[in-house]
Design an enzyme around this catalytic site. Structure first.
Site, PDB file in Angstrom:
ATOM      1  N   CYS A   1      11.260 -46.295  34.399  1.00 32.35           N
ATOM      2  CA  CYS A   1      11.047 -44.991  33.921  1.00 32.35           C
ATOM      3  C   CYS A   1      11.364 -44.087  35.143  1.00 32.35           C
ATOM      4  CB  CYS A   1       9.715 -44.801  33.440  1.00 32.35           C
ATOM      5  SG  CYS A   1       9.746 -43.243  32.533  1.00 32.35           S
TER       6      CYS A   1
ATOM      7  N   ASP B   1      15.225 -45.895  22.217  1.00 31.76           N
ATOM      8  CA  ASP B   1      14.679 -45.026  23.281  1.00 31.76           C
ATOM      9  C   ASP B   1      14.860 -43.503  22.835  1.00 31.76           C
ATOM     10  OD1 ASP B   1      13.795 -43.396  25.528  1.00 31.76           O
ATOM     11  OD2 ASP B   1      14.291 -44.927  26.954  1.00 31.76           O
TER      12      ASP B   1
ATOM     13  N   HIS C   1      11.742 -46.902  24.686  1.00 33.03           N
ATOM     14  CA  HIS C   1      11.445 -46.737  26.206  1.00 33.03           C
ATOM     15  C   HIS C   1      10.163 -47.718  26.387  1.00 33.03           C
ATOM     16  CE1 HIS C   1      11.902 -44.221  29.559  1.00 33.03           C
ATOM     17  NE2 HIS C   1      10.494 -44.319  29.523  1.00 33.03           N
TER      18      HIS C   1
END
Length: 287
Positions: free
Chosen positions: A167, A223, A255
């Site tokens: 991330c 995502d 995600h």
């Protein structure tokens, strides 16, 4: 780029404000509670030298989690870059998983001097009050220092250095690979490609064509924060360069599909991505 053998920046370039990062996160950050314990992977420390360490940086001392085999020397080193939730249990376990494969894995608390993210209630607050205060230039300097420390204190072979991140750490992986061409390889897990955390800053899309370090991007087709259009633009920019960087997309993955402590975890994609990461490192000399 700073010389990783001498992490001190040029005189006058930076504020001399000194800090001492308190510690890495025990357990999990408040913002990710409750965790999905039924899918969470727990890696033991048998055969490992693992725990919190302190790394000297240009303006103080930074906490980090380091895991490596308990015996041997000259281990390939992997920088492990956390999500916005800090160096909590998931990131520490990731370091131990890498150490079990023979790596010296180091996860530095890169923005800890700006606050303790483990006590903040949600992602938006974490980004606003802590993470957004750490500039790309500062992060790059701290990673330079982390590599220098690993070479001196952790039996690491800096000629076989790589980086991976998740991330926020996925974006850092792209940016640090551009900053430090001496890295052998990087693996970026679902990091932002066209937007950062600082107005006016460069982003992975801006440095893709000029990369020399081969980076593997692992992204989820479902995502909602990183649209496939961004991934496609990044792939087009990478194709203009000569680094050999690639992006693999898992069509149905959201995600944070590798984060085994969260509802977003997707076992098949996570395990395939992990195998691809290890193969990427091996193919490019981080082994």
């Amino acid at each position: 780029m700073y010389d990783t053998r001498n992490p001190e920046p040029p005189s006058g370039e930076l504020s001399r404000r000194t800090f001492v990062a308190t510690s890495i996160v025990a357990g999990f950050a408040m913002a990710v509670q409750p965790v999905s314990a039924q899918t969470m992977i727990v890696t033991d420390t048998q055969g490992l030298d693992a725990g919190e360490v302190r790394i000297p940086v240009r303006d103080g001392t930074m906490a980090a989690y380091r895991a490596m085999p308990a015996s041997g020397t000259r281990f390939p080193v992997v920088l492990v870059i956390s999500e916005i939730f800090g160096v909590h249990q998931y990131i520490q376990d990731t370091c131990r998983r890498l150490a079990k494969r023979g790596y010296c894995a180091v996860a530095p608390a890169l923005y800890a001097k700006y606050g303790d993210v483990s006590t903040l209630p949600d992602a938006q607050t974490i980004i606003r009050e802590v993470v957004s205060k750490a500039s790309d230039e500062e992060i790059a300097s701290y990673l330079d220092s982390t590599l220098a420390w690993a070479g001196q204190e952790s039996k690491a072979d800096l000629a076989r250095a790589g980086i991976t991140g998740f991330c926020w750490g996925g974006r850092v992986t792209w940016m640090y690979a551009a900053h430090n061409p001496s890295l052998k390889a990087g693996v970026a897990w679902y990091g932002r490609l066209t937007q950062g955390f600082h107005p006016g800053s460069k982003n992975p899309i801006d440095i893709a064509a000029s990369l020399t370090v081969p980076v593997l991007g692992l992204y989820g087709g479902a995502d909602t924060g990183i649209p496939l259009s961004d991934v496609e633009k990044m792939q087009a920019e990478l194709a203009k360069g000569s680094s050999g960087s690639q992006i693999h997309v898992y069509p149905d993955a959201p995600h944070a599909f590798h984060a085994d402590y969260r509802p977003t975890y997707r076992k098949e994609a996570a395990e395939d991505g992990w195998a691809r990461m290890l193969d990427w490192f091996k193919r490019h000399g981080v082994a």
